[in-house]
Motif scaffolding. Structure first.
Motif, PDB file in Angstrom:
ATOM      1  N   PRO A 269       0.802  -1.233   0.000  1.00 47.18           N
ATOM      2  CA  PRO A 269       0.000   0.000   0.000  1.00 47.18           C
ATOM      3  C   PRO A 269       0.837   1.288   0.000  1.00 47.18           C
ATOM      4  O   PRO A 269       0.397   2.300  -0.543  1.00 47.18           O
ATOM      5  CB  PRO A 269      -0.824  -0.096   1.289  1.00 47.18           C
ATOM      6  CG  PRO A 269      -0.867  -1.548   1.615  1.00 47.18           C
ATOM      7  CD  PRO A 269       0.429  -2.101   1.120  1.00 47.18           C
ATOM      8  N   ILE A 270       2.032   1.228   0.559  1.00 45.17           N
ATOM      9  CA  ILE A 270       2.908   2.412   0.517  1.00 45.17           C
ATOM     10  C   ILE A 270       3.248   2.733  -0.931  1.00 45.17           C
ATOM     11  O   ILE A 270       3.154   3.881  -1.371  1.00 45.17           O
ATOM     12  CB  ILE A 270       4.182   2.180   1.340  1.00 45.17           C
ATOM     13  CG1 ILE A 270       3.846   2.083   2.824  1.00 45.17           C
ATOM     14  CG2 ILE A 270       5.199   3.296   1.087  1.00 45.17           C
ATOM     15  CD1 ILE A 270       4.999   1.645   3.699  1.00 45.17           C
ATOM     16  N   GLY A 271       3.632   1.710  -1.695  1.00 47.43           N
ATOM     17  CA  GLY A 271       3.952   1.940  -3.100  1.00 47.43           C
ATOM     18  C   GLY A 271       2.766   2.461  -3.886  1.00 47.43           C
ATOM     19  O   GLY A 271       2.907   3.312  -4.769  1.00 47.43           O
ATOM     20  N   GLU A 272       1.576   1.988  -3.547  1.00 51.01           N
ATOM     21  CA  GLU A 272       0.376   2.403  -4.277  1.00 51.01           C
ATOM     22  C   GLU A 272       0.024   3.870  -4.037  1.00 51.01           C
ATOM     23  O   GLU A 272      -0.655   4.486  -4.852  1.00 51.01           O
ATOM     24  CB  GLU A 272      -0.793   1.500  -3.928  1.00 51.01           C
ATOM     25  CG  GLU A 272      -0.620   0.063  -4.408  1.00 51.01           C
ATOM     26  CD  GLU A 272      -0.283  -0.037  -5.893  1.00 51.01           C
ATOM     27  OE1 GLU A 272      -0.989   0.595  -6.710  1.00 51.01           O
ATOM     28  OE2 GLU A 272       0.698  -0.722  -6.230  1.00 51.01           O
ATOM     29  N   ILE A 273       0.473   4.429  -2.927  1.00 51.02           N
ATOM     30  CA  ILE A 273       0.259   5.865  -2.675  1.00 51.02           C
ATOM     31  C   ILE A 273       0.899   6.690  -3.787  1.00 51.02           C
ATOM     32  O   ILE A 273       0.370   7.712  -4.210  1.00 51.02           O
ATOM     33  CB  ILE A 273       0.846   6.275  -1.311  1.00 51.02           C
ATOM     34  CG1 ILE A 273       0.037   5.648  -0.183  1.00 51.02           C
ATOM     35  CG2 ILE A 273       0.921   7.796  -1.161  1.00 51.02           C
ATOM     36  CD1 ILE A 273       0.673   5.793   1.187  1.00 51.02           C
ATOM     37  N   PHE A 274       2.045   6.219  -4.290  1.00 51.98           N
ATOM     38  CA  PHE A 274       2.829   6.982  -5.262  1.00 51.98           C
ATOM     39  C   PHE A 274       2.680   6.502  -6.701  1.00 51.98           C
ATOM     40  O   PHE A 274       3.054   7.224  -7.627  1.00 51.98           O
ATOM     41  CB  PHE A 274       4.316   6.923  -4.873  1.00 51.98           C
ATOM     42  CG  PHE A 274       4.602   7.497  -3.525  1.00 51.98           C
ATOM     43  CD1 PHE A 274       4.684   8.867  -3.339  1.00 51.98           C
ATOM     44  CD2 PHE A 274       4.788   6.673  -2.423  1.00 51.98           C
ATOM     45  CE1 PHE A 274       4.939   9.409  -2.091  1.00 51.98           C
ATOM     46  CE2 PHE A 274       5.053   7.201  -1.167  1.00 51.98           C
ATOM     47  CZ  PHE A 274       5.123   8.574  -1.005  1.00 51.98           C
TER      48      PHE A 274
END
Length: 133
Positions: free
Chosen positions: A80-85
C-alpha cells in the motif's frame, strides 16, 4: 500515507523519531522514508528565471518488521505504501512545479538492523521533479 501511518510508526530523514526508545523496545513494524536526488539538469530553454529544470530521484520507504513476522504480512504494509505513489502527479502550490512518480517496486529483504530483531523490505519509487527556475 494515512492508510498505514496509524498502523506503523513512521520516521523521516533528519527528524526525531516518534517515540523513545527508538526503535520501540517491543518490536513492532515501522517505516523509514527517504528521498534521494540522482541528478538535476536543465530541461528547457528560456529567459533567466523561466527555464524548466528536471530533477530525477527516488523515494524509498524502508519497511521494518520483527523477525518472524511473515512475508505476506510484511507485504501487506509495503504494497500500500507503493500504491500511494504509483503513477501519481503531485503539484506544488507554486505554479510551474510538479512531481511525477513512476511504478513502485519492492526490493529484497535485509536483516541488518543493529539489534538483529528486524527484517526490512525497501519500496522504491522513481520520481521526476519539474520546476521553473
Amino acid at each position: 500515507m494515512a492508510n498505514f501511518a496509524d498502523a506503523t510508526p513512521v520516521v523521516f530523514q533528519n527528524e526525531d523519531p516518534p517515540s523513545s526508545p527508538w526503535p520501540p523496545a517491543t518490536p513492532v513494524p515501522w517505516t523509514y522514508f527517504e528521498v534521494l536526488e540522482v541528478q538535476s539538469r536543465e530541461r528547457g530553454i528560456g529567459k533567466a528565471g523561466a527555464k524548466t529544470w528536471l530533477t530525477l530521484g527516488n523515494i524509498f520507504a524502508h519497511v521494518f518488521v520483527p523477525k518472524g513476522y511473515g512475508l505476506e504480512d510484511h507485504n501487506a504494509i509495503a504494497v500500500p505504501i507503493g500504491e500511494i505513489f504509483r503513477a501519481k502527479t503531485f503539484y506544488s502550490t507554486d505554479p510551474g512545479a510538479k512531481i511525477v512518480c513512476g511504478a513502485p517496486s519492492i526490493r529484497g529483504g535485509d536483516s541488518g538492523s543493529d539489534d538483529g530483531n528486524y527484517f526490512g523490505l525497501v519500496v522504491g519509487v522513481p520520481f521526476e521533479f519539474y520546476f521553473i527556475g
